[in-house]
Write a protein that holds these residues in place. Sequence first.
Motif, PDB file in Angstrom:
ATOM      1  N   LEU A   7       1.084  -1.550   0.288  1.00 46.15           N
ATOM      2  CA  LEU A   7      -0.145   0.098   0.122  1.00 46.15           C
ATOM      3  C   LEU A   7       0.928   1.299   0.393  1.00 46.15           C
ATOM      4  CD1 LEU A   7      -2.865  -1.475   2.150  1.00 46.15           C
ATOM      5  CD2 LEU A   7      -2.749  -0.659   0.196  1.00 46.15           C
ATOM      6  N   LEU A   8       1.919   1.295   1.058  1.00 47.80           N
ATOM      7  CA  LEU A   8       2.588   2.179   0.462  1.00 47.80           C
ATOM      8  C   LEU A   8       3.443   2.574  -0.831  1.00 47.80           C
ATOM      9  CD1 LEU A   8       4.600   1.809   3.902  1.00 47.80           C
ATOM     10  CD2 LEU A   8       3.806   3.722   3.434  1.00 47.80           C
ATOM     11  N   LYS A   9       3.505   1.209  -1.526  1.00 46.43           N
ATOM     12  CA  LYS A   9       4.115   2.155  -3.289  1.00 46.43           C
ATOM     13  C   LYS A   9       3.311   2.385  -3.646  1.00 46.43           C
ATOM     14  CE  LYS A   9       6.674  -0.171  -6.827  1.00 46.43           C
ATOM     15  NZ  LYS A   9       7.921   0.724  -6.897  1.00 46.43           N
ATOM     16  N   GLN A  10       2.000   1.473  -4.068  1.00 44.78           N
ATOM     17  CA  GLN A  10       1.019   1.604  -4.731  1.00 44.78           C
ATOM     18  C   GLN A  10      -0.069   2.520  -4.376  1.00 44.78           C
ATOM     19  OE1 GLN A  10       1.918   0.046  -7.873  1.00 44.78           O
ATOM     20  NE2 GLN A  10      -0.056  -0.951  -7.481  1.00 44.78           N
ATOM     21  N   ARG A  11      -0.588   3.009  -3.105  1.00 45.15           N
ATOM     22  CA  ARG A  11      -1.931   3.592  -3.007  1.00 45.15           C
ATOM     23  C   ARG A  11      -1.862   4.421  -1.462  1.00 45.15           C
ATOM     24  NH1 ARG A  11      -6.173   2.075  -6.703  1.00 45.15           N
ATOM     25  NH2 ARG A  11      -6.522   0.273  -6.896  1.00 45.15           N
ATOM     26  N   MET A  12      -1.004   4.485  -0.790  1.00 46.79           N
ATOM     27  CA  MET A  12      -0.737   5.862   0.177  1.00 46.79           C
ATOM     28  C   MET A  12       0.215   5.410   0.242  1.00 46.79           C
ATOM     29  SD  MET A  12      -3.516   3.132   2.238  1.00 46.79           S
ATOM     30  CE  MET A  12      -4.849   3.197   1.968  1.00 46.79           C
ATOM     31  N   SER A  13       1.420   6.164  -0.751  1.00 47.10           N
ATOM     32  CA  SER A  13       2.947   6.559  -0.356  1.00 47.10           C
ATOM     33  C   SER A  13       3.375   7.831   0.415  1.00 47.10           C
ATOM     34  CB  SER A  13       3.092   7.084  -2.161  1.00 47.10           C
ATOM     35  OG  SER A  13       3.015   7.995  -2.926  1.00 47.10           O
ATOM     36  N   ASP A  14       1.903   8.986   0.410  1.00 49.44           N
ATOM     37  CA  ASP A  14       1.724  10.229   1.079  1.00 49.44           C
ATOM     38  C   ASP A  14       1.564   9.582   2.717  1.00 49.44           C
ATOM     39  OD1 ASP A  14       3.700  11.057  -0.506  1.00 49.44           O
ATOM     40  OD2 ASP A  14       1.973  12.083  -2.465  1.00 49.44           O
ATOM     41  N   THR A  15       0.819   8.678   2.362  1.00 52.05           N
ATOM     42  CA  THR A  15      -0.011   8.413   4.264  1.00 52.05           C
ATOM     43  C   THR A  15       0.602   7.370   4.543  1.00 52.05           C
ATOM     44  OG1 THR A  15      -1.892   7.821   2.501  1.00 52.05           O
ATOM     45  CG2 THR A  15      -1.613  10.476   3.124  1.00 52.05           C
ATOM     46  N   PRO A  16       1.730   7.201   4.949  1.00 52.45           N
ATOM     47  CA  PRO A  16       2.183   6.121   6.575  1.00 52.45           C
ATOM     48  C   PRO A  16       1.432   5.380   6.459  1.00 52.45           C
ATOM     49  CG  PRO A  16       3.706   7.439   6.050  1.00 52.45           C
ATOM     50  CD  PRO A  16       3.088   8.097   5.209  1.00 52.45           C
ATOM     51  N   GLU A  17       0.835   6.423   7.621  1.00 54.46           N
ATOM     52  CA  GLU A  17       0.286   5.788   8.611  1.00 54.46           C
ATOM     53  C   GLU A  17      -1.502   5.541   8.093  1.00 54.46           C
ATOM     54  OE1 GLU A  17      -0.964   5.423  12.811  1.00 54.46           O
ATOM     55  OE2 GLU A  17       1.070   5.664  11.760  1.00 54.46           O
ATOM     56  N   ALA A  18      -2.257   5.891   7.191  1.00 57.45           N
ATOM     57  CA  ALA A  18      -3.071   5.428   6.236  1.00 57.45           C
ATOM     58  C   ALA A  18      -2.713   3.561   5.594  1.00 57.45           C
ATOM     59  CB  ALA A  18      -3.695   5.834   4.961  1.00 57.45           C
ATOM     60  N   ALA A  19      -1.454   3.613   5.273  1.00 59.64           N
ATOM     61  CA  ALA A  19      -0.444   2.484   4.412  1.00 59.64           C
ATOM     62  C   ALA A  19      -0.736   1.632   5.515  1.00 59.64           C
ATOM     63  CB  ALA A  19      -0.040   2.119   4.578  1.00 59.64           C
ATOM     64  N   TYR A  20      -0.774   1.738   7.008  1.00 62.96           N
ATOM     65  CA  TYR A  20      -0.599   0.700   7.940  1.00 62.96           C
ATOM     66  C   TYR A  20      -2.131   0.497   8.742  1.00 62.96           C
ATOM     67  CZ  TYR A  20      -0.235  -0.181  13.058  1.00 62.96           C
ATOM     68  OH  TYR A  20      -0.147  -1.155  14.771  1.00 62.96           O
ATOM     69  N   ILE A  21      -3.534   1.458   8.086  1.00 59.89           N
ATOM     70  CA  ILE A  21      -4.711   1.233   8.977  1.00 59.89           C
ATOM     71  C   ILE A  21      -5.253  -0.103   8.264  1.00 59.89           C
ATOM     72  CG2 ILE A  21      -6.718   1.603   9.412  1.00 59.89           C
ATOM     73  CD1 ILE A  21      -5.500   4.416  10.166  1.00 59.89           C
ATOM     74  N   TYR A  22      -4.995   0.243   7.262  1.00 51.44           N
ATOM     75  CA  TYR A  22      -5.636  -0.718   5.590  1.00 51.44           C
ATOM     76  C   TYR A  22      -5.030  -2.201   5.596  1.00 51.44           C
ATOM     77  CZ  TYR A  22      -9.052   2.802   4.263  1.00 51.44           C
ATOM     78  OH  TYR A  22      -9.738   3.670   3.982  1.00 51.44           O
ATOM     79  N   GLY A  23      -3.342  -1.685   5.766  1.00 56.20           N
ATOM     80  CA  GLY A  23      -2.574  -3.399   5.877  1.00 56.20           C
ATOM     81  C   GLY A  23      -2.755  -3.798   6.790  1.00 56.20           C
ATOM     82  N   THR A  24      -3.464  -3.559   7.853  1.00 56.51           N
ATOM     83  CA  THR A  24      -3.960  -4.499   9.477  1.00 56.51           C
ATOM     84  C   THR A  24      -5.042  -4.573   9.129  1.00 56.51           C
ATOM     85  OG1 THR A  24      -3.846  -2.874  10.329  1.00 56.51           O
ATOM     86  CG2 THR A  24      -1.475  -3.743  10.824  1.00 56.51           C
ATOM     87  N   THR A  25      -5.736  -4.515   8.269  1.00 56.59           N
ATOM     88  CA  THR A  25      -7.518  -4.609   8.909  1.00 56.59           C
ATOM     89  C   THR A  25      -7.786  -6.242   7.772  1.00 56.59           C
ATOM     90  OG1 THR A  25      -8.171  -2.348   8.230  1.00 56.59           O
ATOM     91  CG2 THR A  25      -9.868  -3.469   7.173  1.00 56.59           C
ATOM     92  N   ILE A  26      -8.980  -6.780   7.734  1.00 59.86           N
ATOM     93  CA  ILE A  26      -9.209  -7.917   7.765  1.00 59.86           C
ATOM     94  C   ILE A  26     -10.334  -8.200   8.372  1.00 59.86           C
ATOM     95  CG2 ILE A  26      -7.169  -8.933   7.681  1.00 59.86           C
ATOM     96  CD1 ILE A  26      -7.417 -10.448  10.518  1.00 59.86           C
ATOM     97  N   TYR A  27     -10.986  -9.360   8.129  1.00 62.09           N
ATOM     98  CA  TYR A  27     -12.737  -9.664   8.292  1.00 62.09           C
ATOM     99  C   TYR A  27     -11.942 -10.487   9.281  1.00 62.09           C
ATOM    100  CZ  TYR A  27     -15.610  -8.306   4.821  1.00 62.09           C
ATOM    101  OH  TYR A  27     -16.289  -7.409   3.441  1.00 62.09           O
ATOM    102  N   THR A  28     -12.875 -10.240  10.730  1.00 60.79           N
ATOM    103  CA  THR A  28     -13.171 -10.936  11.716  1.00 60.79           C
ATOM    104  C   THR A  28     -14.112 -12.324  12.219  1.00 60.79           C
ATOM    105  OG1 THR A  28     -14.065  -9.408  13.291  1.00 60.79           O
ATOM    106  CG2 THR A  28     -11.948  -9.123  13.146  1.00 60.79           C
ATOM    107  N   ASP A  29     -14.587 -12.122  10.906  1.00 59.61           N
ATOM    108  CA  ASP A  29     -15.115 -13.188  11.091  1.00 59.61           C
ATOM    109  C   ASP A  29     -15.902 -14.468   9.642  1.00 59.61           C
ATOM    110  OD1 ASP A  29     -18.554 -12.698   9.740  1.00 59.61           O
ATOM    111  OD2 ASP A  29     -16.691 -11.147   9.705  1.00 59.61           O
ATOM    112  N   PRO A  30     -15.824 -15.973   9.468  1.00 58.27           N
ATOM    113  CA  PRO A  30     -16.164 -16.230   8.548  1.00 58.27           C
ATOM    114  C   PRO A  30     -17.000 -16.214   7.377  1.00 58.27           C
ATOM    115  CG  PRO A  30     -17.332 -18.212   9.681  1.00 58.27           C
ATOM    116  CD  PRO A  30     -16.155 -16.050  10.348  1.00 58.27           C
ATOM    117  N   ASP A  31     -18.026 -14.569   7.304  1.00 54.13           N
ATOM    118  CA  ASP A  31     -18.578 -15.119   6.273  1.00 54.13           C
ATOM    119  C   ASP A  31     -19.329 -13.182   6.260  1.00 54.13           C
ATOM    120  OD1 ASP A  31     -20.224 -17.134   7.476  1.00 54.13           O
ATOM    121  OD2 ASP A  31     -21.384 -15.754   9.363  1.00 54.13           O
ATOM    122  N   ASN A  32     -18.139 -12.335   5.986  1.00 51.58           N
ATOM    123  CA  ASN A  32     -17.862 -11.418   4.975  1.00 51.58           C
ATOM    124  C   ASN A  32     -18.496 -10.046   6.184  1.00 51.58           C
ATOM    125  OD1 ASN A  32     -16.317 -13.151   3.837  1.00 51.58           O
ATOM    126  ND2 ASN A  32     -17.643 -12.811   1.621  1.00 51.58           N
TER     127      ASN A  32
END
Length: 320
Positions: free
Chosen positions: A229-254
Amino acid sequence: MIKIKEDGSGWEYAQGCSSTSTSANCTGCKYLTTPSQTNSDGYSMLNSGCPCGGNTGVAGYGHAYLLDYKNYNFLFRGPRPVLQKNGKWVFDQKGLLATLQSRAKSQLNRSLPDKFILVDISLIDDTGEGPQLNAEYAPFKGNSTALAKHQYFPSNTTFAKLSGNDIKGRFIWWQMLTKQAGGASKSNLDGLITQISSIMNKKHRIPYVLYFHCSAGEDRTGEVAISYLLKQRMSDTPEAAYIYGTTIYTDPDNKTKGRTTPTNPIPTYLAGANWYCQQDPKRVCSFTDQTTVPGKNSNTCEYPWSNNNSTKPCIFAGQN
Protein backbone atom coordinates in the motif's frame (compact mmCIF):
# COMPACT_ATOMS: atom_id res chain seq x y z
CA MET A 1 -16.74 -32.48 0.35
CA ILE A 2 -15.99 -28.78 -0.07
CA LYS A 3 -18.64 -26.84 -1.92
CA ILE A 4 -19.55 -23.25 -2.69
CA LYS A 5 -22.72 -22.00 -1.03
CA GLU A 6 -25.56 -21.52 -3.51
CA ASP A 7 -25.99 -17.88 -2.55
CA GLY A 8 -22.32 -17.22 -3.38
CA SER A 9 -21.55 -16.02 0.13
CA GLY A 10 -18.71 -18.41 0.75
CA TRP A 11 -17.82 -22.07 1.10
CA GLU A 12 -18.68 -24.85 3.46
CA TYR A 13 -18.19 -28.51 4.22
CA ALA A 14 -21.01 -30.83 3.22
CA GLN A 15 -20.59 -32.67 6.50
CA GLY A 16 -22.36 -30.74 9.22
CA CYS A 17 -21.47 -30.38 12.87
CA SER A 18 -23.30 -30.25 16.16
CA SER A 19 -21.32 -27.47 17.82
CA THR A 20 -20.87 -23.89 16.76
CA SER A 21 -17.63 -21.98 16.53
CA THR A 22 -16.09 -20.82 19.77
CA SER A 23 -14.13 -18.19 17.89
CA ALA A 24 -15.88 -15.95 15.35
CA ASN A 25 -12.85 -15.63 13.05
CA CYS A 26 -12.33 -19.37 12.90
CA THR A 27 -14.09 -20.67 9.80
CA GLY A 28 -13.10 -24.27 10.35
CA CYS A 29 -14.83 -24.48 13.72
CA LYS A 30 -18.14 -23.70 12.10
CA TYR A 31 -18.11 -26.99 10.22
CA LEU A 32 -16.22 -29.38 12.50
CA THR A 33 -17.36 -30.85 15.81
CA THR A 34 -13.82 -31.48 17.01
CA PRO A 35 -10.35 -30.43 15.81
CA SER A 36 -9.71 -34.02 14.67
CA GLN A 37 -12.94 -34.45 12.72
CA THR A 38 -12.60 -34.76 8.97
CA ASN A 39 -15.11 -34.38 6.20
CA SER A 40 -16.12 -37.04 3.71
CA ASP A 41 -13.03 -36.41 1.60
CA GLY A 42 -10.73 -36.96 4.56
CA TYR A 43 -9.81 -33.29 5.02
CA SER A 44 -9.40 -31.59 8.36
CA MET A 45 -9.31 -27.84 8.85
CA LEU A 46 -5.86 -27.86 10.39
CA ASN A 47 -4.22 -24.49 9.92
CA SER A 48 -2.87 -21.81 12.22
CA GLY A 49 -4.39 -18.52 13.13
CA CYS A 50 -6.96 -18.71 15.89
CA PRO A 51 -8.03 -20.62 19.00
CA CYS A 52 -10.84 -22.96 17.98
CA GLY A 53 -12.41 -24.90 20.80
CA GLY A 54 -9.17 -24.34 22.68
CA ASN A 55 -7.09 -25.73 19.81
CA THR A 56 -4.94 -23.07 18.15
CA GLY A 57 -4.13 -25.42 15.27
CA VAL A 58 -7.56 -25.18 13.70
CA ALA A 59 -8.58 -22.27 11.51
CA GLY A 60 -10.04 -21.29 8.20
CA TYR A 61 -10.00 -18.26 5.95
CA GLY A 62 -11.39 -15.64 8.32
CA HIS A 63 -8.33 -13.49 7.65
CA ALA A 64 -8.59 -13.63 3.87
CA TYR A 65 -9.18 -10.11 2.54
CA LEU A 66 -9.26 -8.27 -0.78
CA LEU A 67 -6.44 -5.74 -0.50
CA ASP A 68 -6.51 -4.18 -3.97
CA TYR A 69 -8.20 -4.27 -7.37
CA LYS A 70 -6.57 -2.67 -10.41
CA ASN A 71 -6.83 -3.25 -14.16
CA TYR A 72 -9.23 -6.17 -13.53
CA ASN A 73 -6.57 -7.84 -11.36
CA PHE A 74 -7.32 -8.88 -7.78
CA LEU A 75 -4.88 -8.89 -4.88
CA PHE A 76 -5.82 -10.86 -1.76
CA ARG A 77 -4.09 -11.51 1.56
CA GLY A 78 -4.73 -14.37 3.98
CA PRO A 79 -3.57 -17.52 5.80
CA ARG A 80 -1.80 -20.50 4.27
CA PRO A 81 -4.04 -22.43 1.85
CA VAL A 82 -3.24 -25.96 2.98
CA LEU A 83 -5.19 -28.66 4.78
CA GLN A 84 -4.40 -32.11 6.11
CA LYS A 85 -5.71 -35.19 4.35
CA ASN A 86 -5.05 -38.57 5.91
CA GLY A 87 -2.19 -37.12 7.92
CA LYS A 88 -0.56 -35.32 4.96
CA TRP A 89 -0.65 -31.65 3.99
CA VAL A 90 -2.39 -30.82 0.70
CA PHE A 91 -3.10 -27.62 -1.21
CA ASP A 92 -6.69 -26.46 -0.57
CA GLN A 93 -7.48 -25.24 -4.07
CA LYS A 94 -11.26 -25.48 -3.79
CA GLY A 95 -11.54 -23.82 -0.40
CA LEU A 96 -9.14 -21.04 -1.34
CA LEU A 97 -10.82 -20.12 -4.61
CA ALA A 98 -14.30 -20.25 -3.12
CA THR A 99 -13.15 -17.96 -0.32
CA LEU A 100 -11.61 -15.46 -2.74
CA GLN A 101 -14.82 -15.47 -4.75
CA SER A 102 -16.74 -14.76 -1.56
CA ARG A 103 -14.48 -11.82 -0.64
CA ALA A 104 -14.65 -10.34 -4.14
CA LYS A 105 -18.44 -10.34 -4.02
CA SER A 106 -18.63 -8.99 -0.48
CA GLN A 107 -16.04 -6.25 -0.82
CA LEU A 108 -16.35 -5.25 -4.45
CA ASN A 109 -19.71 -6.66 -5.53
CA ARG A 110 -17.85 -8.30 -8.37
CA SER A 111 -17.16 -11.93 -9.22
CA LEU A 112 -13.77 -13.30 -10.11
CA PRO A 113 -13.27 -13.52 -13.89
CA ASP A 114 -14.34 -16.64 -15.74
CA LYS A 115 -10.71 -17.05 -16.74
CA PHE A 116 -7.77 -15.92 -14.65
CA ILE A 117 -4.23 -16.76 -13.61
CA LEU A 118 -3.88 -17.55 -9.93
CA VAL A 119 -0.55 -16.49 -8.41
CA ASP A 120 0.08 -18.10 -5.02
CA ILE A 121 2.78 -16.17 -3.12
CA SER A 122 4.03 -18.02 -0.05
CA LEU A 123 5.93 -16.09 2.65
CA ILE A 124 6.53 -19.04 4.99
CA ASP A 125 9.83 -20.80 5.75
CA ASP A 126 11.14 -24.15 4.57
CA THR A 127 12.13 -25.55 7.96
CA GLY A 128 9.37 -25.67 10.58
CA GLU A 129 6.80 -24.89 7.89
CA GLY A 130 8.51 -27.06 5.28
CA PRO A 131 5.81 -29.75 4.97
CA GLN A 132 3.14 -27.11 4.34
CA LEU A 133 5.37 -25.29 1.86
CA ASN A 134 6.07 -28.48 -0.09
CA ALA A 135 2.38 -29.38 -0.19
CA GLU A 136 1.53 -25.95 -1.51
CA TYR A 137 4.27 -26.08 -4.14
CA ALA A 138 3.43 -29.57 -5.40
CA PRO A 139 0.50 -28.68 -7.74
CA PHE A 140 2.53 -25.94 -9.42
CA LYS A 141 5.95 -27.49 -9.90
CA GLY A 142 5.57 -28.82 -13.43
CA ASN A 143 8.85 -30.51 -14.38
CA SER A 144 10.87 -28.86 -11.62
CA THR A 145 12.04 -30.98 -8.70
CA ALA A 146 13.75 -28.31 -6.58
CA LEU A 147 11.99 -25.38 -4.93
CA ALA A 148 13.91 -22.12 -5.28
CA LYS A 149 13.17 -18.70 -3.87
CA HIS A 150 11.87 -15.85 -6.02
CA GLN A 151 11.11 -18.04 -9.03
CA TYR A 152 7.72 -18.80 -10.58
CA PHE A 153 6.68 -22.44 -10.89
CA PRO A 154 5.57 -22.85 -13.65
CA SER A 155 3.85 -20.41 -15.97
CA ASN A 156 1.36 -22.75 -17.60
CA THR A 157 -0.11 -25.11 -15.00
CA THR A 158 -3.83 -25.58 -15.56
CA PHE A 159 -6.08 -26.21 -12.58
CA ALA A 160 -9.25 -28.22 -12.60
CA LYS A 161 -12.30 -26.13 -13.40
CA LEU A 162 -14.13 -24.73 -10.40
CA SER A 163 -17.66 -23.42 -10.73
CA GLY A 164 -17.20 -22.74 -14.45
CA ASN A 165 -13.83 -21.01 -14.13
CA ASP A 166 -10.92 -21.78 -16.42
CA ILE A 167 -7.95 -21.24 -14.11
CA LYS A 168 -4.21 -21.41 -14.63
CA GLY A 169 -1.81 -21.08 -11.75
CA ARG A 170 1.68 -20.00 -10.78
CA PHE A 171 3.52 -20.34 -7.49
CA ILE A 172 6.33 -18.26 -6.04
CA TRP A 173 8.11 -18.67 -2.70
CA TRP A 174 9.27 -15.45 -1.09
CA GLN A 175 10.29 -16.17 2.49
CA MET A 176 10.01 -13.22 4.85
CA LEU A 177 12.70 -13.25 7.51
CA THR A 178 12.58 -11.93 11.05
CA LYS A 179 14.47 -8.77 11.91
CA GLN A 180 17.04 -10.90 13.73
CA ALA A 181 17.62 -13.05 10.63
CA GLY A 182 18.17 -10.10 8.31
CA GLY A 183 14.65 -8.77 8.00
CA ALA A 184 13.10 -7.05 5.02
CA SER A 185 16.40 -6.16 3.37
CA LYS A 186 17.69 -9.73 3.27
CA SER A 187 14.23 -11.00 2.33
CA ASN A 188 14.24 -8.60 -0.63
CA LEU A 189 10.88 -7.17 0.37
CA ASP A 190 11.35 -4.40 -2.17
CA GLY A 191 11.70 -6.99 -4.93
CA LEU A 192 8.50 -8.72 -3.90
CA ILE A 193 6.52 -5.48 -3.83
CA THR A 194 7.90 -4.64 -7.26
CA GLN A 195 6.82 -8.05 -8.59
CA ILE A 196 3.29 -7.70 -7.25
CA SER A 197 2.99 -4.11 -8.42
CA SER A 198 4.15 -4.93 -11.94
CA ILE A 199 1.31 -7.42 -12.29
CA MET A 200 -1.33 -5.20 -10.72
CA ASN A 201 -0.36 -2.15 -12.79
CA LYS A 202 -0.94 -3.85 -16.14
CA LYS A 203 -4.12 -4.82 -17.92
CA HIS A 204 -3.56 -8.42 -19.04
CA ARG A 205 -5.35 -10.44 -21.69
CA ILE A 206 -6.21 -12.87 -18.89
CA PRO A 207 -6.56 -11.13 -15.51
CA TYR A 208 -4.50 -12.13 -12.50
CA VAL A 209 -5.71 -13.15 -9.05
CA LEU A 210 -2.83 -12.85 -6.59
CA TYR A 211 -2.89 -14.36 -3.10
CA PHE A 212 -0.04 -13.73 -0.68
CA HIS A 213 0.07 -15.35 2.72
CA CYS A 214 2.07 -16.55 5.68
CA SER A 215 0.57 -19.02 8.16
CA ALA A 216 -2.00 -17.05 10.12
CA GLY A 217 -2.25 -14.20 7.63
CA GLU A 218 -1.26 -11.54 10.17
CA ASP A 219 2.46 -10.91 10.73
CA ARG A 220 4.49 -11.53 7.57
CA THR A 221 1.34 -11.00 5.52
CA GLY A 222 0.75 -7.68 7.30
CA GLU A 223 4.33 -6.61 6.61
CA VAL A 224 3.82 -7.17 2.88
CA ALA A 225 0.33 -5.61 2.85
CA ILE A 226 1.51 -2.38 4.48
CA SER A 227 4.51 -2.17 2.16
CA TYR A 228 2.42 -2.77 -0.96
CA LEU A 229 0.00 0.00 0.00
CA LEU A 230 2.91 2.34 0.64
CA LYS A 231 4.10 1.80 -2.92
CA GLN A 232 0.82 1.56 -4.77
CA ARG A 233 -1.84 3.51 -2.93
CA MET A 234 -0.62 5.53 0.02
CA SER A 235 2.93 6.66 -0.58
CA ASP A 236 2.29 9.99 1.15
CA THR A 237 0.16 8.64 4.00
CA PRO A 238 2.06 5.87 5.86
CA GLU A 239 -0.42 5.80 8.72
CA ALA A 240 -3.25 5.03 6.29
CA ALA A 241 -1.14 2.22 4.78
CA TYR A 242 -0.74 0.83 8.29
CA ILE A 243 -4.48 1.05 8.99
CA TYR A 244 -5.55 -0.64 5.76
CA GLY A 245 -2.62 -3.07 5.79
CA THR A 246 -3.76 -4.46 9.14
CA THR A 247 -7.48 -4.60 8.29
CA ILE A 248 -9.11 -8.01 7.83
CA TYR A 249 -12.44 -9.71 8.30
CA THR A 250 -12.82 -11.04 11.82
CA ASP A 251 -15.58 -13.47 10.98
CA PRO A 252 -15.99 -16.15 8.28
CA ASP A 253 -19.12 -14.59 6.80
CA ASN A 254 -17.69 -11.29 5.48
CA LYS A 255 -19.72 -9.17 7.87
CA THR A 256 -17.34 -7.74 10.45
CA LYS A 257 -14.07 -5.97 9.77
CA GLY A 258 -11.37 -5.46 12.35
CA ARG A 259 -7.65 -4.93 12.80
CA THR A 260 -4.90 -7.46 13.47
CA THR A 261 -3.28 -4.91 15.80
CA PRO A 262 -2.16 -4.31 18.53
CA THR A 263 -0.32 -7.63 18.58
CA ASN A 264 0.05 -8.22 14.83
CA PRO A 265 2.22 -7.75 12.92
CA ILE A 266 4.55 -8.61 15.79
CA PRO A 267 7.51 -6.22 16.16
CA THR A 268 10.01 -8.36 14.26
CA TYR A 269 7.84 -8.16 11.11
CA LEU A 270 6.39 -4.69 11.65
CA ALA A 271 10.04 -3.63 11.58
CA GLY A 272 10.14 -4.79 7.95
CA ALA A 273 7.26 -2.52 7.00
CA ASN A 274 9.00 0.31 8.85
CA TRP A 275 12.19 -0.40 6.92
CA TYR A 276 10.29 -0.27 3.64
CA CYS A 277 8.53 2.92 4.65
CA GLN A 278 11.79 4.62 5.56
CA GLN A 279 13.28 4.06 2.12
CA ASP A 280 11.64 7.40 1.41
CA PRO A 281 13.25 9.78 3.93
CA LYS A 282 10.36 12.23 3.62
CA ARG A 283 7.91 9.78 5.18
CA VAL A 284 7.00 9.80 8.85
CA CYS A 285 6.56 6.13 9.69
CA SER A 286 5.03 6.05 13.15
CA PHE A 287 2.44 3.29 12.69
CA THR A 288 0.55 4.15 15.87
CA ASP A 289 -3.19 4.03 15.02
CA GLN A 290 -4.34 0.64 16.28
CA THR A 291 -8.05 1.37 16.58
CA THR A 292 -9.43 2.92 13.38
CA VAL A 293 -11.43 0.48 11.28
CA PRO A 294 -11.94 1.64 7.66
CA GLY A 295 -15.50 2.53 6.82
CA LYS A 296 -16.61 2.86 10.43
CA ASN A 297 -15.22 6.35 10.88
CA SER A 298 -16.30 9.44 8.96
CA ASN A 299 -12.76 10.11 7.77
CA THR A 300 -12.04 6.64 6.38
CA CYS A 301 -12.94 5.06 3.06
CA GLU A 302 -14.35 1.55 3.04
CA TYR A 303 -11.34 0.12 1.20
CA PRO A 304 -7.99 1.48 0.02
CA TRP A 305 -9.25 1.50 -3.57
CA SER A 306 -12.59 3.15 -2.78
CA ASN A 307 -13.81 6.14 -4.72
CA ASN A 308 -14.53 9.13 -2.54
CA ASN A 309 -18.15 9.80 -3.47
CA SER A 310 -18.96 11.83 -0.37
CA THR A 311 -18.14 15.36 0.70
CA LYS A 312 -16.42 14.08 3.82
CA PRO A 313 -12.64 13.66 3.65
CA CYS A 314 -11.22 10.14 3.51
CA ILE A 315 -7.93 8.85 4.85
CA PHE A 316 -7.46 7.65 1.29
CA ALA A 317 -9.52 7.61 -1.88
CA GLY A 318 -7.76 5.57 -4.51
CA GLN A 319 -8.62 4.69 -8.07
CA ASN A 320 -10.71 1.71 -9.09
